[in-house]
Each structure stands twice: as structure tokens, then as C-alpha cells.
Design an enzyme around this catalytic site. Structure first.
Site, PDB file in Angstrom:
ATOM      1  N   ARG A  27      45.653  73.015  82.528  1.00 54.02           N
ATOM      2  CA  ARG A  27      46.235  73.114  81.184  1.00 54.02           C
ATOM      3  C   ARG A  27      46.265  71.759  80.482  1.00 54.02           C
ATOM      4  NH1 ARG A  27      50.975  71.861  79.369  1.00 54.02           N
ATOM      5  NH2 ARG A  27      52.067  71.874  81.378  1.00 54.02           N
ATOM      6  N   ARG A  34      45.118  64.822  83.878  1.00 58.69           N
ATOM      7  CA  ARG A  34      46.244  64.853  84.805  1.00 58.69           C
ATOM      8  C   ARG A  34      45.819  65.007  86.269  1.00 58.69           C
ATOM      9  NH1 ARG A  34      50.748  68.642  82.158  1.00 58.69           N
ATOM     10  NH2 ARG A  34      50.955  67.013  80.601  1.00 58.69           N
ATOM     11  N   HIS A  74      53.622  71.139  88.789  1.00 62.32           N
ATOM     12  CA  HIS A  74      54.145  71.108  87.418  1.00 62.32           C
ATOM     13  C   HIS A  74      53.920  72.419  86.677  1.00 62.32           C
ATOM     14  CE1 HIS A  74      55.368  69.243  83.682  1.00 62.32           C
ATOM     15  NE2 HIS A  74      54.205  69.484  83.111  1.00 62.32           N
ATOM     16  N   GLU A  88      48.507  62.681  73.330  1.00 61.48           N
ATOM     17  CA  GLU A  88      48.667  62.730  74.787  1.00 61.48           C
ATOM     18  C   GLU A  88      47.286  62.828  75.419  1.00 61.48           C
ATOM     19  OE1 GLU A  88      51.518  65.886  75.549  1.00 61.48           O
ATOM     20  OE2 GLU A  88      53.183  64.628  74.907  1.00 61.48           O
ATOM     21  N   HIS A 130      51.614  67.219  88.329  1.00 62.63           N
ATOM     22  CA  HIS A 130      51.845  66.111  87.394  1.00 62.63           C
ATOM     23  C   HIS A 130      51.828  64.818  88.208  1.00 62.63           C
ATOM     24  CE1 HIS A 130      53.550  63.722  84.179  1.00 62.63           C
ATOM     25  NE2 HIS A 130      53.433  64.757  83.375  1.00 62.63           N
TER      26      HIS A 130
HETATM   27  C1  SIN Z   1      54.692  65.615  80.065  1.00 57.28           C
HETATM   28  O1  SIN Z   1      55.550  65.340  79.216  1.00 57.28           O
HETATM   29  O2  SIN Z   1      54.116  64.757  80.726  1.00 57.28           O
HETATM   30  C2  SIN Z   1      54.372  67.052  80.333  1.00 57.28           C
HETATM   31  C3  SIN Z   1      53.823  67.705  79.153  1.00 57.28           C
HETATM   32  C4  SIN Z   1      53.170  69.007  79.503  1.00 57.28           C
HETATM   33  O3  SIN Z   1      53.256  69.459  80.630  1.00 57.28           O
HETATM   34  O4  SIN Z   1      52.490  69.567  78.647  1.00 57.28           O
END
Ligand code: SIN
Length: 490
Positions: A368, A274, A333, A110, A225
Site C-alpha cells: 500500500r 516502505r 503495519h 510522503e 513499517h
Molecule cells: C506513517 O505515518 O508513516 C504511516 C502512514 C500510512 O501508513 O499510510
């Protein structure tokens, strides 16, 4: 009622703590039905852990610090990343079925992770699977009693420490006494117009802590997010998350003209951190554009199987994400700030502990890293439970005198005013003028709220967030001014 430990909240941090606290007798208070509360079960991203041969806890720590703008507590980060592999194995042992690849876990990548280290379950249903396993274990654990439909309304203090909780249950007020009270109440999404959090993430833990005199910190660090499914009309509140793993799989962001805008803004384009992507989406929307997440090429016909949760949310809105782009808005988020805790999850008030999103251990710094939140709940929740296991022998019965009056619900107009104020002026983009407007609006709301009501408590938390954001904005402004002066002088 007397217990050794009371845990307020039944998400991943609360249940990990409760399970690990055996043989202490633990009461878990949950506002709704067991399993229906909290954001953990909604998590689509998985659990980050250095499990691959080319990975290590120190690389995971380096990525966590970089995402957090190096404002993290480095010791907390080490405890988190060192504890991650064992936490995943523990969850596996108690029954969570993670996605596998041959003999090992399938490890995804990710944004802002330098290695593939994300363990998922059923594609994008990682939180739901983790919570299923934890709930089953908690139901079977003889040292844990779960009190459903119990809303904690006040912490009971005695001799300068927290010794219990007043809650409103189905039959009225109940007072629980204990040697240790653990806040595991989750985040603050319900204070913003758009959020990926459930309605129960309404800052209730911060309000309880504030009322008991506990210190809060880093409240200005709020994560947005970039890709929540845009509402069909003017409604506010919880929006379905379109997981970052979609962009990890190659989905792209386009505006109304079908043009990608991220490559011009960041080297990693859609996989930039993000906050960078969220601000870019916000800027497009402020220009009057619409923004779409297009997974038709990258995922296409595999969508329903690879991302079943997102697929179901889109289908419920009449969108087929395998064939058409999804409209997006940024949404609140995660809260990096919270009730200040030390290395042992202790707050500044004796007897009161905090774990999970409600806590601010400093582990996330200013931002985070993806898939570190379920992890935090697991690692720090378990560690606290193990330490509290010892309070059983020290248990001492006390009688508590606590105000157990029902503070009621926050009226809909006050709720909407808080959400709009924070979204507009203390959201993704902030400046001193907007924050001053927010502070003034919240002062008006505070004057009109009945004392000791739920509305007054929520407004007080919102005020703290705005004050913290204003302090940070001022210091950034001062920093830039100092730079300007130095440049002129030099
Ligand atoms: C996501 O799936 O985009 C969120 C994952 C997260 O907040 O760590």
C-alpha cells in the site's frame, strides 16, 4: 434485533459506510467504548488526494500502482483516486479540521508519492481528527445506533446468504438480523510479535468471514513499517509508530556506529518504498546492530509542535527526540490482503460486504502507498453506504438460528506462539523452509485448540496466511528457476 444494515467495526470505513447509508437503519457494533476501538484513530500519516494544481487522480493512480508492484486492480485504483478529493471535502464538511496553508489545505509529501498530496490534521494526528469528526456525526445521526462493548462472534446465514450477526454484549449473547452485514473490522497486527496496530486488530473479521465460507485473497501481502519505537525490554505487541513523515522531513536512519546505511542501498535512501527500508532495518538488526532514527538535525526544536503524537510516545519512554535519536524496529503495519470483494464491496457470500483494511478489493496490490488507507476507508466505505441506503425499503424481518456461544478469548500462550511464529517465519523475510516450520507449528496449535474457540479461529487465519505466503514463495522460486534454466539454455 432487526436492522437494515449491521456494520461490525467503528473505524473510518465502518462509520463512513454507516453515515452514508441513511435512511437505512444501521447498527454499528464496536468491541470497546465508541471511539476507543480500531487503528484509524492512530493513523499519523494523513489522507492522500490529488488536490494540488500540478496533480491529478491519474498521477495518484500511477503512484498507487507503482507502490503495489502493478499487482493492484487498476479499476479499484481509479475509483479510489478519482474519489479522493470529494472524500476529503466531505470529511471537511462534517467537521474535520485539516491543517491549512493560507486558503487551501497544507499538502505534504510522503515516500513514493510523485506530488505533495497528503492532507494532515494537527501535524501527525490525522486519524484522531478524522475519527473525532466521524464519531460526532454518527452520534448525531438518527439512523445510526451504536452498540458499544459488543463483540461479533458468528455470522448468521440463511438461504445461502448472511442475514445477521451473533454478538456477545455486556448482558450476554444478542442476535442482530439485517439485510446486509458489513465487515469493517480492520487488520491483523495482533498476529505478529511487533505491530503498530491496536490489540483489537486481531483478524476477527477474517475469522468471521472464513467461518461463513467467504473467499479470502492476497493474504500473503502484509506491510511492515520500518520505524516503530523499539521496545525497552522483551515485550511484544503494539509499538508506537514513528511516522514516515519524519523521514519526509529529513530524519535519517543510522546504526550503532552512527553510520547511515540507506544511501548505499537505495537511490531514494530513507525515502525508498516502505518494504525496502523495512528489510534494510531488519538486516541491520539481524547482524546484531541497533538502528536509530535521528531527527535531531532535521526537526530538532520543532519536534514537539510538528509531531506531537510521536513526541508524546518518546517522552513516555524517557527519550527526547529533539535532542537524541530514537531506537527503531520494523513492525507489522497493514494487511493488503483480506476478504475478497468486488467493485461493490460484495464478498463471495450474498449479504456479506467488507470495507477498509479487512477487505481485499485489490486496490493496494502487493504494497500500500502511504496515506491511502484512511482514504480507502472513506471512499469505499461511503460508496458502499450509499448503495446500501436502498436496502431499507427491501427490509424483511427474519428469525435466525445461530450459534451464539461465546468462543472465549485466545489464551496468552497461544497468542504468543502465533505472534512469534508469524514474525520469525512469515514476516519481512520468508523462505520455503521457514514457512514449512511455521505451518508445522500452527498445525500443532490447531490440534490442541478447542473446536469453535477464538483460538481455533485465529490459528485458522494464521494458517491461511502462511499457506498463501508459501504459494507465493514457491511461484517466485519457480520463476527464478525458470529464468536460470532459460539463461543456461540461451
Ligand atoms: C506513517 O505515518 O508513516 C504511516 C502512514 C500510512 O501508513 O499510510
Amino acid at each position: 434485533m432487526h436492522y437494515d444494515v449491521i456494520v461490525i467495526g467503528s473505524g473510518i470505513a465502518g462509520l463512513a459506510c454507516a453515515l452514508a447509508a441513511a435512511p437505512a437503519r444501521v447498527a454499528v457494533l464496536t468491541r470497546g467504548a465508541f471511539g476507543e476501538d480500531g487503528a484509524s484513530r492512530w493513523a499519523q500519516g494523513g489522507i492522500a488526494a490529488a488536490l494540488a494544481p500540478d496533480d491529478s487522480p491519474s498521477l495518484h493512480a500511477r503512484d498507487t500502482l507503482a507502490a503495489g508492484a502493478q499487482l493492484n486492480d487498476a479499476n479499484a485504483v481509479r475509483r479510489l483516486t478519482d474519489g479522493a478529493p470529494a472524500a476529503v471535502h466531505w470529511l471537511d464538511r462534517i467537521g474535520a479540521a485539516f491543517d491549512r496553508d493560507g486558503a487551501g489545505y497544507r499538502l505534504g509529501r510522503e515516500a513514493a508519492h510523485s506530488r505533495a498530496r497528503i492532507v494532515h490534521a494537527h501535524g501527525d494526528a490525522s486519524g484522531a481528527e478524522a475519527m473525532r469528526a466521524l464519531r460526532t456525526a454518527a452520534r448525531a445521526a438518527s439512523h445510526v445506533d451504536v452498540f458499544e462493548h459488543h463483540r461479533a462472534v458468528r455470522l448468521a446465514t440463511r438461504d445461502g446468504g448472511v442475514r445477521g450477526v451473533a454478538a456477545i454484549g455486556p448482558d450476554g449473547a444478542v442476535v442482530f438480523a439485517a439485510n446486509a452485514v458489513v465487515l469493517a473490522t480492520g487488520g491483523i497486527g495482533a498476529l505478529y510479535r511487533y505491530t503498530t496496530n491496536p490489540a483489537s486488530a486481531d483478524a476477527s473479521g477474517l475469522a468471521l468471514a472464513l467461518d461463513a465460507g467467504a473467499a479470502l485473497s492476497d493474504l500473503e501481502f502484509v506491510q511492515f513499517h520500518p520505524t516503530a519505537l523499539a521496545p525497552a525490554g522483551g515485550e511484544s505487541g503494539q509499538l508506537p509508530l514513528l511516522t514516515e513523515a519524519l523521514r519526509g522531513a529529513g530524519a535519517v536512519l543510522v546504526n550503532g556506529a552512527g553510520r547511515r546505511f540507506m544511501p548505499a542501498l537505495a537511490r531514494d535512501a530513507e525515502l525508498a518504498p516502505r518494504d525496502v527500508v523495512a528489510r534494510a532495518v531488519w538486516a541491520e538488526l539481524e547482524r546484531g546492530e541497533t538502528v536509530w532514527l535521528d531527527a535531531t538535525r532535521a526537526v530538532g526544536a520543532a519536534f514537539a509542535q510538528a509531531f506531537p503524537t510521536v513526541y508524546a510516545s518518546c517522552r513516555a519512554r524517557g527519550i527526547d527526540p529533539a535532542r537524541e535519536p530514537m531506537p527503531v524496529v520494523p513492525a507489522q503495519h497493514y494487511h493488503m490482503g483480506g476478504v475478497r470483494t468486488d467493485a461493490f464491496a460484495r464478498t463471495s457470500v450474498p449479504g456479506l460486504y467488507a470495507v477498509g483494511e479487512v477487505a481485499c478489493s485489490g486496490v493496494h496490490g502487493a504494497n500500500r502507498l502511504a496515506s491511502n488507507s484512511l482514504l480507502e476507508g472513506l471512499v469505499f466505505g461511503r460508496a458502499l453506504g450509499q448503495r446500501l441506503a436502498g436496502v431499507a425499503s427491501a427490509a424483511r424481518r427474519v428469525d435466525l438460528d445461530v450459534d451464539a456461544a461465546d468462543p472465549g478469548e485466545v489464551p496468552a500462550d497461544v497468542d504468543a506462539a502465533i505472534r512469534d511464529t508469524l514474525w520469525r517465519h512469515a514476516g519481512l523475510v520468508r523462505d520455503a523452509h521457514g514457512l514449512a516450520l511455521a505451518a508445522a507449528r500452527l498445525r500443532e496449535l490447531a490440534r490442541a485448540a478447542p473446536p469453535r474457540s477464538a483460538a481455533a479461529a485465529r490459528i485458522a487465519v494464521a494458517q491461511r496466511i502462511v499457506e498463501a505466503a508459501a504459494r507465493r514463495t514457491d511461484s517466485i522460486g519457480a520463476h527464478h528457476r525458470r529464468d536460470a534454466v532459460a539463461a543456461q539454455a540461451g
